[in-house]
Design an enzyme around this catalytic site. Structure first.
Site, PDB file in Angstrom:
ATOM      1  N   CYS A 149       0.855  -1.180   0.000  1.00 41.45           N
ATOM      2  CA  CYS A 149       0.000   0.000   0.000  1.00 41.45           C
ATOM      3  C   CYS A 149       0.894   1.234   0.000  1.00 41.45           C
ATOM      4  O   CYS A 149       2.084   1.125  -0.320  1.00 41.45           O
ATOM      5  CB  CYS A 149      -0.977  -0.004   1.181  1.00 41.45           C
ATOM      6  SG  CYS A 149      -0.233   0.130   2.806  1.00 41.45           S
TER       7      CYS A 149
ATOM      8  N   CYS B 266       2.551   1.464  -7.697  1.00 45.86           N
ATOM      9  CA  CYS B 266       2.555   0.011  -7.557  1.00 45.86           C
ATOM     10  C   CYS B 266       3.390  -0.617  -8.663  1.00 45.86           C
ATOM     11  O   CYS B 266       3.204  -0.302  -9.846  1.00 45.86           O
ATOM     12  CB  CYS B 266       1.127  -0.535  -7.616  1.00 45.86           C
ATOM     13  SG  CYS B 266       0.138  -0.137  -6.165  1.00 45.86           S
TER      14      CYS B 266
ATOM     15  N   CYS C 245      -1.812   1.983  -3.872  1.00 41.23           N
ATOM     16  CA  CYS C 245      -0.551   2.676  -4.151  1.00 41.23           C
ATOM     17  C   CYS C 245      -0.519   3.261  -5.560  1.00 41.23           C
ATOM     18  O   CYS C 245       0.468   3.887  -5.959  1.00 41.23           O
ATOM     19  CB  CYS C 245       0.651   1.775  -3.900  1.00 41.23           C
ATOM     20  SG  CYS C 245       0.553   0.106  -4.567  1.00 41.23           S
TER      21      CYS C 245
END
Length: 223
Positions: free
Chosen positions: A98, A176, A172
């Site tokens: 996250c 990510c 995220c």
């Protein structure tokens, strides 16, 4: 492989107190004992010092830096060993990501570890790691008998990403990472940051249900 224990790198020695130098040298010795058959002193020292640098750059309390650096370096060395085929295990690895690695991913890690036991491995990380875990996340998990107080926000690294079999992302966004050949899941979850304990309890329960589904898909029997 070298039998000499690793020690703090030169660039660290001038900035550490005597106690910190001793703690880091002790940590390096423990890592060398654990990985002496797999990696040499230089590799172990590199992972320890770069892990220390990661936490030192944003720490508000420095007393535990050597311990955090040791724990993170150990995780990274295990990940590297898996990537390089030097870790003799067929346990699946789940990685929960996250933004701050302070709430959602930490609760998911806690749930996964609690339910899977030693049948699988779980790690977590954040694109912008916080300095501490969300206290309502800690309290909500403690209410159901899962203690995450020993965890700490940390980033993800290339070897950890490459070692993961399943990567679960939670908000995220563009940060990510995408690695070919990995199984990905994106869980849309409310960020517990600045939420009430009641809201965090709901997030906790939703994460628990999602983790159970993930474990079922991995053919892992939950406790």
């Amino acid at each position: 492989m070298s039998d000499s224990p690793a020690a703090p790198a030169d660039h660290l020695r001038s900035t550490l107190t005597i106690d910190q130098r001793h703690a880091l040298t002790t940590a390096a010795t423990r890592l060398h004992e654990a990985f002496a058959e797999t990696y040499g002193r230089e590799t172990i020292e590199h992972f320890l010092t770069t892990s220390y640098d990661e936490f030192a750059s944003r720490a508000t309390v420095v007393n535990y830096l050597p311990l955090l650096a040791e724990r993170f370096a150990r995780q990274r060395l295990l990940a590297l060993a898996k990537v390089e085929g030097k870790l003799n295990t067929d346990k699946p690895v789940a990685l929960f990501l996250c933004t701050h690695n302070a709430g959602r991913s930490q609760m998911a890690l806690g749930w996964f570890t609690h339910l899977a036991g030693d049948q699988a491995i779980a790690w977590s990380g954040g694109s912008e790691p916080d300095t501490h875990i969300n206290q309502f996340a800690v309290e909500a998990m403690n209410e159901i008998g899962i203690d995450i107080t020993g965890e700490f926000p940390k980033p993800w690294t290339e070897e950890i990403l490459r070692a993961a079999d399943v990567i679960v992302t939670m908000g995220c966004g563009d940060a990510c990472p995408i690695y070919p050949g990995r199984r990905y899941e994106n869980w849309e979850l409310t960020d517990p940051d600045r939420q009430s304990l009641e809201v965090v309890r709901g997030i906790r329960d939703e994460i628990g249900n999602r983790v159970r589904d993930l474990l079922t898909s991995l053919d892992i029997t939950t406790h």
